[in-house]
Write an enzyme that holds these catalytic residues in place. Structure first.
Site, PDB file in Angstrom:
ATOM      1  N   ARG A 189      -1.525   8.971   9.570  1.00 20.38           N
ATOM      2  CA  ARG A 189      -1.373   7.527   9.764  1.00 20.38           C
ATOM      3  C   ARG A 189      -0.968   6.807   8.479  1.00 20.38           C
ATOM      4  O   ARG A 189      -1.499   7.069   7.406  1.00 20.38           O
ATOM      5  CB  ARG A 189      -2.696   6.942  10.271  1.00 20.38           C
ATOM      6  CG  ARG A 189      -2.701   5.433  10.345  1.00 20.38           C
ATOM      7  CD  ARG A 189      -3.923   4.909  11.044  1.00 20.38           C
ATOM      8  NE  ARG A 189      -5.139   5.066  10.303  1.00 20.38           N
ATOM      9  CZ  ARG A 189      -5.514   4.263   9.308  1.00 20.38           C
ATOM     10  NH1 ARG A 189      -4.745   3.264   8.913  1.00 20.38           N
ATOM     11  NH2 ARG A 189      -6.674   4.456   8.702  1.00 20.38           N
TER      12      ARG A 189
ATOM     13  N   GLU B 258       0.861  -1.187   0.000  1.00 16.65           N
ATOM     14  CA  GLU B 258       0.000   0.000   0.000  1.00 16.65           C
ATOM     15  C   GLU B 258       0.888   1.224   0.000  1.00 16.65           C
ATOM     16  O   GLU B 258       2.113   1.117   0.159  1.00 16.65           O
ATOM     17  CB  GLU B 258      -0.934  -0.010   1.216  1.00 16.65           C
ATOM     18  CG  GLU B 258      -2.011  -1.066   1.088  1.00 16.65           C
ATOM     19  CD  GLU B 258      -3.084  -0.989   2.163  1.00 16.65           C
ATOM     20  OE1 GLU B 258      -3.095  -0.026   2.937  1.00 16.65           O
ATOM     21  OE2 GLU B 258      -3.898  -1.921   2.220  1.00 16.65           O
TER      22      GLU B 258
ATOM     23  N   ARG C 189      -1.011   9.437   2.509  1.00 19.64           N
ATOM     24  CA  ARG C 189      -2.379   9.902   2.234  1.00 19.64           C
ATOM     25  C   ARG C 189      -2.548  11.412   2.274  1.00 19.64           C
ATOM     26  O   ARG C 189      -3.293  11.978   1.481  1.00 19.64           O
ATOM     27  CB  ARG C 189      -3.327   9.312   3.277  1.00 19.64           C
ATOM     28  CG  ARG C 189      -3.590   7.885   3.053  1.00 19.64           C
ATOM     29  CD  ARG C 189      -4.521   7.331   4.095  1.00 19.64           C
ATOM     30  NE  ARG C 189      -4.685   5.917   3.799  1.00 19.64           N
ATOM     31  CZ  ARG C 189      -5.275   5.047   4.586  1.00 19.64           C
ATOM     32  NH1 ARG C 189      -5.788   5.431   5.731  1.00 19.64           N
ATOM     33  NH2 ARG C 189      -5.375   3.795   4.234  1.00 19.64           N
TER      34      ARG C 189
ATOM     35  N   HIS D  77      -9.086  10.141   3.567  1.00 21.23           N
ATOM     36  CA  HIS D  77      -8.685   9.048   2.669  1.00 21.23           C
ATOM     37  C   HIS D  77      -8.819   9.547   1.240  1.00 21.23           C
ATOM     38  O   HIS D  77      -9.835  10.141   0.877  1.00 21.23           O
ATOM     39  CB  HIS D  77      -9.595   7.837   2.895  1.00 21.23           C
ATOM     40  CG  HIS D  77      -9.071   6.573   2.287  1.00 21.23           C
ATOM     41  ND1 HIS D  77      -9.044   6.372   0.920  1.00 21.23           N
ATOM     42  CD2 HIS D  77      -8.537   5.458   2.838  1.00 21.23           C
ATOM     43  CE1 HIS D  77      -8.518   5.171   0.679  1.00 21.23           C
ATOM     44  NE2 HIS D  77      -8.202   4.604   1.828  1.00 21.23           N
TER      45      HIS D  77
ATOM     46  N   HIS E 213     -11.599  10.216   7.264  1.00 16.04           N
ATOM     47  CA  HIS E 213     -11.415   8.767   7.377  1.00 16.04           C
ATOM     48  C   HIS E 213     -10.989   8.322   8.771  1.00 16.04           C
ATOM     49  O   HIS E 213     -11.550   7.390   9.319  1.00 16.04           O
ATOM     50  CB  HIS E 213     -10.369   8.348   6.348  1.00 16.04           C
ATOM     51  CG  HIS E 213     -10.116   6.876   6.292  1.00 16.04           C
ATOM     52  ND1 HIS E 213     -11.105   5.972   5.977  1.00 16.04           N
ATOM     53  CD2 HIS E 213      -8.983   6.147   6.498  1.00 16.04           C
ATOM     54  CE1 HIS E 213     -10.594   4.738   5.975  1.00 16.04           C
ATOM     55  NE2 HIS E 213      -9.317   4.814   6.319  1.00 16.04           N
TER      56      HIS E 213
HETATM   57  C1  SIN Z   1      -8.082   1.152   3.039  1.00 16.56           C
HETATM   58  O1  SIN Z   1      -8.215  -0.006   2.735  1.00 16.56           O
HETATM   59  O2  SIN Z   1      -7.602   1.971   2.268  1.00 16.56           O
HETATM   60  C2  SIN Z   1      -8.535   1.620   4.384  1.00 16.56           C
HETATM   61  C3  SIN Z   1      -7.802   0.950   5.465  1.00 16.56           C
HETATM   62  C4  SIN Z   1      -6.937   1.914   6.215  1.00 16.56           C
HETATM   63  O3  SIN Z   1      -7.358   3.051   6.436  1.00 16.56           O
HETATM   64  O4  SIN Z   1      -5.810   1.564   6.584  1.00 16.56           O
END
Ligand code: SIN
Length: 521
Positions: free
Chosen positions: A387, A116, A290, A243, A352
């Site tokens: 985060r 990610e 993010r 998010h 988020h």
């Molecule tokens: C996501 O899957 O993007 C949300 C999970 C998260 O905020 O870590």
């Protein structure tokens, strides 16, 4: 009145982990949750949870990723603890002990890992794109089966019971503040006292106070507001995370489209079909943290005058079966008339995750005797100013586990509170029920004020206006609350406005842009 060793309020991943661990250690646990068991903010997390990478990772590398996503504001001891203990606990407790059905890598027989944004290694365990739901379901089943856990559902936290605030003895004013349990409101409107040796807040976040959010409507900051009323130390409230990718359909609630899509190679495009991230984040592109992706999207939309940008999943098609790997995303898009396999998906950022919260130590202890906080309601300092993706579930797990151990240890040396010194709840006796239209309009004011004045990009004049408007509204809501019979809608409204004021105050007081708190003045 009910008694227990450990009262846990909130049954998401943090609350259920704490309940299970405390029960395993022999404590008599009472777990109270606002909705049905299994419904929580945790259950909405899609992408995954940080686990053990197969190769190319180390605690030092994980700690450095958390630190750089957190814009240098992370608490060192918290991130060192999590990096050293978290991924192993994820494997040993969630996978091996609780039996979460993580997707398995057939060659190694271990959980498959994905990547990610802002992660330097493929270390994210997942269950397709519904990881939070799978973890929540397994944990809920485990607590349901444990004989030491009593569960009460459809029950809201009304207030923490504290001495001296709720003491019948006027001399208690000289005592340090101690938490003795909570007043709980059930679905029939009855208020009961839950008396506990130790209380663990695990009530989750507050995204619903923003007009656009990935959170469910129950995310109204109940635990944060109650802890504030009880005088617990609250920190870092300016750091509200947005998010980058929620599905944008005018007039419909936002739906989360997991970060893992970009982790696997999805692109962000503007209306002209260009990968605009190259202008704002030429190095990290879509995989920047993010806060930086959200600001680039905000800028792009401001410059182009468009209401959204687009997520392009076509780069994933050659390597993944999207319907197998991301069924939640595919279903969400199709429900809104978009074919994600062949069309661009309109996306906007949305509120988020709250990176601030009730200040806690490495065991989840708050500044109030008898009170612990875990999960999104707590601020461990791990996230700093922003985060890292897929870190929240791991934080819930580690701090839920540790807080349970510390609380049970405390139970061995403290007795149950002397209830004769505590005041029962004083109900408001009034024939007037709260008018739902007033509640709805107050929510509209809170949610649009927070979105417009305390959103992705903030300015002093707007924060100032927001603080004053919300200050005025708070007094109206508070007198409304004090003059009508207590109810869940009224309680949530009062908690929502309290949280809104905490964020506005902190954002106004901090002129320094950092992570997800971004000031343009
Ligand atoms: C996501 O899957 O993007 C949300 C999970 C998260 O905020 O870590």
């Amino acid at each position: 009145m009910v008694h227990c060793d450990v009262l846990i309020i909130g049954a998401g991943v943090a609350g259920c982990t704490a309940a299970l661990r405390a029960a395993e250690l022999g404590a008599d646990v009472l777990l109270a949750t606002k909705d049905a068991l299994g419904e929580s903010n945790s259950a909405h997390a899609q992408g995954g949870i940080i686990g053990l990478a197969h190769s190319g990772d180390s605690p030092e590398l994980l700690a450095s990723d958390i630190e750089s996503a957190g814009a240098g504001l992370c608490r060192t001891e918290a991130l060192e603890l999590l990096a050293a203990q978290g991924p192993r606990l994820c494997r040993d407790f969630l996978w091996k002990r609780v039996g979460v059905p993580f997707d398995i890598d057939e060659t190694t027989g271990r959980p498959e890992t994905t990547s990610e944004a802002a992660h330097s290694a493929r270390r994210i365990y997942h269950v397709k794109d519904a990881t939070g739901k799978a973890i929540q379901t397994s944990l809920s089943e485990a607590v349901l089966k444990h004989p030491n856990v009593r569960i009460i559902t459809e029950t809201c936290l009304l207030d923490l019971i504290t001495v001296p605030h709720h003491s019948a003895n006027p001399r208690a004013v000289y005592d340090p503040i101690q938490v003795k349990g909570a007043y709980l409101l059930d679905a029939s409107g009855k208020v009961d006292m839950a008396i506990a040796k130790r209380t663990i807040l695990a009530t989750g976040g507050l995204g619903y106070i923003y007009l656009h959010t990935s959170n469910p409507s129950g995310a109204t900051g109940d635990g944060l507001a109650a802890a504030y009323r009880a005088s617990a130390r609250i920190v870092n409230c300016e750091y509200m995370q947005f998010h980058p990718t929620t599905l944008f359909i005018q007039g419909h609630p936002r739906k989360l489209l997991t970060e893992a899509l970009r982790g696997e190679g999805a692109h962000l495009l503007n209306a002209g079909g260009d990968r605009f991230m190259s202008e704002f984040e030429p190095e990290d592109m879509e995989l920047a943290p993010r806060d930086r992706v959200c600001r680039a999207m905000f800028e792009e939309m401001a410059q182009s005058g468009k209401t959204c940008v687009y997520l392009d999943l076509s780069p994933l098609k050659a390597k993944l079966d999207l319907e197998v790997r991301f069924p939640t995303v595919v279903k969400a898009c199709i429900a809104e008339g978009i074919d994600p396999l062949n069309e661009l998906i309109p996306v906007v950022p949305a509120a988020h995750y709250f990176c601030g919260g009730v200040s806690v130590d490495l065991d989840g202890r708050t500044t109030l005797d008898g009170l612990f906080a875990v999960g999104e309601v707590a601020c461990t300092g791990l996230h700093g100013a922003n985060r890292l993706a897929s870190l929240s579930l791991l934080e819930c797990l580690l701090w839920g586990y540790r807080a349970a151990e510390a609380a049970v240890e405390d139970c061995g040396r403290v007795g149950l509170p002397d209830i004769s010194t505590l005041r029962p709840w004083q109900p408001v006796v009034s024939p007037v029920e709260p008018d739902p239209l007033l509640i709805e309009q107050d929510w509209n004011s809170i949610r649009s004020t927070m979105w417009n004045y305390a959103g992705i990009v903030r300015a002093k004049n707007r924060l100032y206006r927001g603080r004053n408007d919300m200050g005025y509204l708070y007094h109206r809501i508070d007198s409304f609350y004090r003059s009508a019979p207590v109810s869940r809608p009224l309680l949530e409204l009062r908690n929502g406005i309290t949280c809104a004021r905490l964020i506005l105050k902190a954002a106004l007081q901090n002129p320094q842009s950092c992570g997800c708190h971004y000031r343009v003045d």
